[in-house]
Write a protein that holds these residues in place. Structure first.
Motif, PDB file in Angstrom:
ATOM      1  N   LEU A 192      21.325 -25.363 -38.938  1.00 24.64           N
ATOM      2  CA  LEU A 192      21.996 -26.577 -39.586  1.00 24.64           C
ATOM      3  C   LEU A 192      20.977 -27.684 -38.757  1.00 24.64           C
ATOM      4  O   LEU A 192      20.761 -28.654 -39.691  1.00 24.64           O
ATOM      5  N   CYS A 193      20.682 -27.643 -37.753  1.00 22.92           N
ATOM      6  CA  CYS A 193      19.902 -28.651 -36.935  1.00 22.92           C
ATOM      7  C   CYS A 193      18.762 -28.849 -37.511  1.00 22.92           C
ATOM      8  O   CYS A 193      18.043 -30.116 -37.929  1.00 22.92           O
ATOM      9  N   ALA A 194      18.016 -27.543 -37.864  1.00 27.42           N
ATOM     10  CA  ALA A 194      16.506 -27.646 -38.457  1.00 27.42           C
ATOM     11  C   ALA A 194      16.663 -28.234 -40.069  1.00 27.42           C
ATOM     12  O   ALA A 194      15.640 -28.954 -40.287  1.00 27.42           O
ATOM     13  N   VAL A 195      17.826 -27.979 -40.523  1.00 32.39           N
ATOM     14  CA  VAL A 195      17.581 -28.441 -42.020  1.00 32.39           C
ATOM     15  C   VAL A 195      18.023 -29.951 -41.860  1.00 32.39           C
ATOM     16  O   VAL A 195      17.494 -30.723 -42.612  1.00 32.39           O
ATOM     17  N   ARG A 196      18.786 -30.107 -40.826  1.00 33.31           N
ATOM     18  CA  ARG A 196      19.077 -31.929 -40.793  1.00 33.31           C
ATOM     19  C   ARG A 196      17.749 -32.554 -40.797  1.00 33.31           C
ATOM     20  O   ARG A 196      17.286 -33.506 -41.319  1.00 33.31           O
ATOM     21  N   GLU A 197      16.894 -31.996 -39.806  1.00 32.38           N
ATOM     22  CA  GLU A 197      15.463 -32.585 -39.523  1.00 32.38           C
ATOM     23  C   GLU A 197      14.673 -32.639 -40.662  1.00 32.38           C
ATOM     24  O   GLU A 197      13.850 -33.739 -40.971  1.00 32.38           O
ATOM     25  N   GLU A 198      14.813 -31.615 -41.515  1.00 30.43           N
ATOM     26  CA  GLU A 198      13.861 -31.440 -42.820  1.00 30.43           C
ATOM     27  C   GLU A 198      14.589 -32.564 -43.932  1.00 30.43           C
ATOM     28  O   GLU A 198      13.764 -33.104 -44.702  1.00 30.43           O
ATOM     29  N   VAL A 199      15.737 -32.319 -43.878  1.00 30.20           N
ATOM     30  CA  VAL A 199      16.259 -33.184 -45.175  1.00 30.20           C
ATOM     31  C   VAL A 199      16.902 -34.496 -44.917  1.00 30.20           C
ATOM     32  O   VAL A 199      17.025 -35.392 -45.745  1.00 30.20           O
ATOM     33  N   GLY A 200      17.432 -34.711 -43.663  1.00 29.46           N
ATOM     34  CA  GLY A 200      17.728 -35.978 -43.211  1.00 29.46           C
ATOM     35  C   GLY A 200      19.369 -36.329 -43.573  1.00 29.46           C
ATOM     36  O   GLY A 200      19.721 -37.507 -43.697  1.00 29.46           O
ATOM     37  N   LEU A 201      19.957 -35.098 -43.642  1.00 29.89           N
ATOM     38  CA  LEU A 201      21.842 -35.487 -43.754  1.00 29.89           C
ATOM     39  C   LEU A 201      22.280 -34.900 -42.373  1.00 29.89           C
ATOM     40  O   LEU A 201      22.030 -33.999 -41.820  1.00 29.89           O
TER      41      LEU A 201
END
Ligand code: PEP
Ligand code: MN
Length: 337
Positions: free
Chosen positions: A150-159
């Motif tokens: 989840l943290c990695a996706v937050r980094e990538e997508v900005g949500l």
């Protein structure tokens, strides 16, 4: 008991009245809204004569609060609370749109869903890393690995991310990594866990227990607030009724009822309520029309193969159409996202 002060009462007089209250062994909670100052009195006020405060020249009126919840009570805080989740506001005119899979399954899965949901207008990403499953043999979630995804996706997508905390064992890691900490329906009355949440700075999404009354639900919010964390968002996710066709029964009446009782924002989760994907769209639209402050919706790129709750998950394309309609309804009821 709450003490409403006259408009333009000086800081010095506010403190003077607060000290009078404290002399009775009570705690005070000050709310300074637009043109209005309220001193909430917390503790046993049953033996206190309100007249001793009413005669004070700075006091407009004194009211007894019947309900057992104080900090969550609208009488203590007449304006709607707006909760800031890492820059995304929920409450007032701001709609929080939480979307994502029931469970984190892989980085690629969450990334694809998050990118599509964000394009549609979602402003928060959900995904369970620790899953409360009825069966011990069912998929229990990826745990800390899921949280890192989840943290990695937050980094990538900005949500900003929303995920469920089941045990205080992980409180510190959640406080460090999670933007909005979800407390699930099954833990709504885990009072030890609720008290621990006072230690974290992150806002809390408190889901309604499967058979909780409004008062029990607000009292659980009160536990968190009384322990020191006032950033609580309530989430209705359906309650148990005699009906078995749907997974639960969505209680949309909770929106106007809670609105009158508490200042906390109210988010609706139609996915866990109905348990069927085709019920999500009409219920989500009805929720926004009824004044909800947000929606939590399960979105999956391949619902047929989902490890959890595929039957109630929307495909990203369906979520996109839904949000276009929600945008129009939001405008009518004075909300935006
Ligand atoms: C969830 O949001 O994934 C969940 C398990 O919800 P609830 O606690 O409402 O059942
Ligand atoms: Mn789920």
């Amino acid at each position: 008991m709450i003490i409403v002060l006259k408009p333009h009462t000086s800081e010095e007089n506010i403190h003077r009245v607060e000290n009078l209250v404290k002399k009775h062994g009570l705690d005070t909670h000050l709310v300074q809204g637009t043109g209005m100052t309220i001193i909430g009195c917390i503790g046993d006020t049953t033996l206190i004569d309100p007249r001793q405060f009413e005669i004070d020249t700075c006091v407009d009126k004194v009211m007894h609060v019947q309900e057992p919840y104080k900090l969550a009570n609208r009488a203590f805080h007449p304006e709607d609370s707006i909760i800031d989740v890492s820059g995304v506001k929920i409450g007032g005119e701001h709609l929080g749109l939480i979307a994502g899979p029931c469970s984190v399954e892989s980085y690629e899965q969450v990334l694809e869903i998050a990118q599509k949901a964000k394009t549609s207008g979602a402003n928060l990403l959900r995904g369970g890393a620790f899953k409360p499953r009825t069966s011990p043999y069912a998929f229990q979630g990826l745990g800390l690995e899921g949280l890192d995804i989840l943290c990695a996706v937050r980094e990538e997508v900005g949500l900003p991310i929303v995920t469920e905390l089941m045990s205080s064992k992980y409180l510190d890691v959640f406080n460090e990594k999670v933007d909005l900490i979800q407390i699930g329906a099954r833990n709504m009355q885990n009072f030890d866990l609720l008290k621990e949440l006072g230690r974290v700075d992150r806002p809390i999404l408190l889901k309604r227990g499967l058979n909780a009354t409004y008062e029990e639900w607000i009292m659980s919010a009160e536990y968190i607030m009384a322990s020191g964390n006032e950033n609580v968002i309530l989430c209705e996710r359906g309650i148990r009724t005699f009906e078995t066709f749907t997974r639960n029964t969505l209680d949309l009446q909770c929106i106007p009822v809670l609105r009158s009782k508490t200042h906390l924002p109210i988010v609706i989760d139609p996915s866990h309520a109905g348990g069927k994907w085709w019920l999500v769209e009409p219920m989500a639209k009805a929720a926004v029309a009824a004044g909800a402050d947000g929606l939590m919706i399960e979105v999956h790129n391949n619902p047929e193969a989902a490890l959890c709750d595929g039957a109630q998950s929307l495909k990203p394309e369906k979520y996109d159409v839904l949000l276009q309609q929600v945008r129009q309804i939001a405008e009518v009821v004075g909300k935006k996202f």
